[in-house]
Design a protein around this motif. Structure first.
Motif: not given
Length: 513
Positions: A181-186, A318-322
């Protein structure tokens, strides 16, 4: 024949041990600095201070901060050492309020510093010193007003649609599939930054190897070298030049510089106005040419530095928070269902249309994101440096000029005095009724005072927008590859999960009522 021992080998050994002794005495000369002032300190190790475990990546910066906070329970402050430098850690919210807000004129600079020749590192809004900081902040603030956010919202919706298209292309069925998920969000937040700051469709969602995404990975690729670069930038800036460390890696610097000037040149040539960061920086460059901006020259790498820090800070936080929000929601299905109901009801009320006010003001979504940022603040600390001698209010302690002062967010956010059962993910802490009980300067994921994150509104908006898109159509759950509890990357200065955050994502077959 040796002059001292009668043999050159003996003389060499005497010289070597003499140099080592002098170096030892020099590096330990400040030890007991805090003890002499009646401040609690923990015994430092010669040459390393109290930071050895972090320098050798046996402990993360967030655990370092949290451990020292917990080990000084009941005190207003305590002292520690990094290499030979005495640092002061504040624990008392009232003292923190003085440092960050009331007596800001004593603490207007961060301790964080980069190399003298690292222009992208030292000229950006995050690291630049006063008085240039104050002038630069004032010039960049107009880009982050609520009015500007509303104008950018339409651009953000296009990227949100790209996220929807990308997830649909994966053909996720009712059985679901595992995803990092971190890569998707990033990828998603990189595309958002690309379109709102640079006016570019960088297309990370359709092409994971897109240059902007590759650059982002490189900046936050916490190998030994990168981990040491950022650790020294934030905790030991005096040795940054010695090792040639950079705030942005050499490859990232070259790409960001090229991307920026290509965009500037195209924009000037076309005459197109997009009301984005590039347009603002072009206007500021013209003011510099006309002699209007004398405090800070908006040209060359000084311009690139602002776009670079907006890119890196914008997509990563933001990708971290997501991704951490999705992690906690996967472990708490009841909270996930409650949030989904709120999202779907709001969408139904707007006939499926996403509006700025709806995204920004969903009450339970606000609570979920706030609780995520409590457990996982982007940085585990805030840092300041005294620009003149300062007497801590209500104490006899004089904080001498040049002393680094650190505020331990990771400690405050997990203090049961302020947040009972702090390991529990509980959005109700931030209900309208409960959040009034949180003392000032205890919860500060974006900082506080004049140095509060300039992109706060933007970061929250893109985080919430992404969560709405995912949770309205998909269910998130833990899988065999999900680390419970989460394991943090010891090389990372920002909060980052070791190996990413792998979860199962499943298409909702029936919209819950």
């Amino acid at each position: 024949m040796g002059a001292l021992t009668g043999h050159w080998i003996g003389d060499g050994l005497v010289l070597m041990f003499s140099i080592a002794a002098v170096f030892y005495l020099y590096m330990t000369r400040k030890f007991n600095y805090w003890k002499k002032r009646g401040v609690l300190e923990f015994k430092p190790v010669p040459f390393l201070g109290n930071f050895g475990e972090c320098l050798f990546f046996r402990k993360s910066a967030l655990d370092f901060i949290k451990d020292y906070y917990n080990n000084s329970k009941g005190l207003k402050y305590m002292g520690f050492y990094i290499l030979d430098q005495p640092f002061l850690m504040l624990r008392d919210p009232e003292l923190i309020k003085h440092i960050l807000i009331k007596d800001f004129n004593y603490f207007h600079d961060r301790y964080t510093s980069t190399g003298k020749k690292d222009i992208l590192g030292n000229a950006n809004l995050f690291t630049i010193k006063n008085p240039a900081w104050r002038f630069l902040r004032g010039k960049l603030t107009p880009f982050f007003t609520s009015g500007k956010m509303k104008k950018m919202f339409e651009l953000m919706l296009a990227v949100n649609k790209d996220l929807d298209t990308y997830l649909e292309s994966l053909d996720i069925d009712s059985k679901g599939r595992e995803m990092e998920m971190k890569e998707l969000c990033a990828m998603y937040t990189t595309d958002l930054i690309g379109v709102t700051a640079y006016g570019l469709r960088v297309n990370s969602l359709n092409n994971p190897d897109a240059e902007f995404r590759a650059c982002g990975r490189q900046i936050f690729n916490f190998n030994w070298r990168r981990g040491m670069e950022l650790a020294c930038t934030f905790f030991a800036p005096k040795i940054v030049d010695l090792f040639g460390f950079k705030f942005f890696s050499k490859e990232s610097t070259e790409f960001l510089r090229r991307a920026f000037w290509d965009t500037i040149d195209e924009r000037v040539k076309s005459g197109v106005k997009r009301n984005d960061l590039i347009d603002l920086l072009i206007d500021l460059r013209e003011q510099t040419k006309n002699g209007e901006n004398k405090e800070f020259r908006f040209d060359g790498d000084n311009l690139v530095a602002q776009a670079a820090i907006f890119f890196t800070g914008g997509f990563e936080t933001s990708s971290s928070a997501m991704s951490f929000s999705l992690y906690e929601l996967a472990l708490q299905p009841e909270i996930q269902r409650k949030l989904r109901v709120e999202i779907l009801e709001a969408l139904e009320d707007k006939n499926g249309e996403l509006t700025y006010d709806m995204v920004a003001n969903l009450p339970y979504l606000n609570m979920v994101v706030s609780e995520t940022l409590r457990k996982y603040p982007p940085l585990p600390f805030l840092d300041r440096e005294t620009n003149m001698d300062y007497k801590l209010p209500g104490t006899d302690l004089i904080v001498e000029k040049g002393t680094p002062v650190y505020i331990p967010l990771q400690g405050l956010h997990y203090d049961p005095q302020y947040f009972p059962d702090p390991e529990k993910f509980d959005p109700e802490r931030f209900s309208e009724e409960n959040k009034k009980n949180i003392p000032p300067c205890v919860y500060m994921p974006f900082g506080e005072g004049p140095h509060i994150c300039i992109g706060l509104r933007f970061g929250l908006l893109q985080t919430k927008l992404g969560l709405i898109k995912i949770l309205s159509k998909y269910e998130i759950s833990a899988c065999d590859k999900t680390n419970v509890p989460i394991v943090f990357n010891k090389k990372a200065l920002v909060i980052a999960a070791e190996g990413g955050i792998t979860l199962k994502i499943k298409k909702l077959m029936k919209v819950p009522g």
